[in-house]
Design a protein around this motif. Sequence first.
Motif, short mmCIF file in Angstrom:
data_model
loop_
_atom_site.label_atom_id
_atom_site.label_comp_id
_atom_site.label_asym_id
_atom_site.label_seq_id
_atom_site.Cartn_x
_atom_site.Cartn_y
_atom_site.Cartn_z
N ALA A 1 0.85 -1.20 0.00
CA ALA A 1 0.00 0.00 0.00
C ALA A 1 0.88 1.25 0.00
N CYS B 1 1.12 4.04 -3.04
CA CYS B 1 0.60 5.38 -2.73
C CYS B 1 1.65 6.36 -2.21
N ASP C 1 -5.26 -2.20 3.59
CA ASP C 1 -6.25 -1.12 3.67
C ASP C 1 -5.63 0.19 4.11
N VAL D 1 -2.31 3.06 4.21
CA VAL D 1 -1.05 3.67 3.79
C VAL D 1 -0.54 4.46 4.98
N TYR E 1 -4.07 13.68 -1.67
CA TYR E 1 -4.92 12.78 -0.89
C TYR E 1 -5.82 13.57 0.05
N ARG F 1 -10.49 11.39 1.11
CA ARG F 1 -10.03 10.09 1.59
C ARG F 1 -10.34 9.95 3.07
N THR G 1 -6.91 2.79 1.77
CA THR G 1 -6.74 2.56 0.33
C THR G 1 -8.12 2.46 -0.32
N GLU H 1 -6.58 1.14 -5.89
CA GLU H 1 -5.28 0.81 -5.30
C GLU H 1 -5.25 -0.65 -4.85
N ASN H 2 -6.35 -1.12 -4.29
CA ASN H 2 -6.41 -2.52 -3.85
C ASN H 2 -6.36 -3.48 -5.03
#
Length: 184
Positions: free
Chosen positions: A21, A25, A54, A56, A68, A73, A87, A91-92
């Motif tokens: 992650a 990111c 999940d 970062v 971000y 987020r 995340t 991204e996942n």
Amino acid sequence: EALVRDGMIEAVLDITTTEWADEICGGVFSAGPERLSAPGEKGIPHLIVPGCVDMVNFGPMQTVPQKYRDANRTFYEWNPSVTLMRTNAEENAAMGRIFAEKANSAKGPIAFLLPMHGVSILDGDGQPFCDRAADKACFDAIRANLREGIPVIEVDVNINDAVFSAKAVELILELLNAKSKSTA
């Protein structure tokens, strides 16, 4: 990874893969693009769990990149020095594809274990990072990109549940047993 490459490790029960992650990111705890590679290269048993994917990791909130902070987020201030960012599905999915790619090149016994009710304590049911759609994006990408013959086992609990831990131990022992049979 270095200990595995140096022959110091016989098997890897890889439950916390959060470094990916951070790699994707720009978080502070990336382990680099080789993360998850060494066990497959060495052919040792490897059980992969998408644990803590999940989150970062950043420093204090002011260190979180502006892109971000401007993007609606979800953040969790773990302590004054650590801010976690949830995340998203995109991204996942990227992590799931990478995990499958790493597994596909493995020379030894390998499997995946998926916690269906959260990949971390913060992703548990009703918790701040609970996002089953994002978790599913990772799991679906693993399945869609994985070569045939690599087991994917689901456990209908959170990663921190004792049932999950017991299943992880059971599976790594099975992988170890498969390795010993193949070298006998």
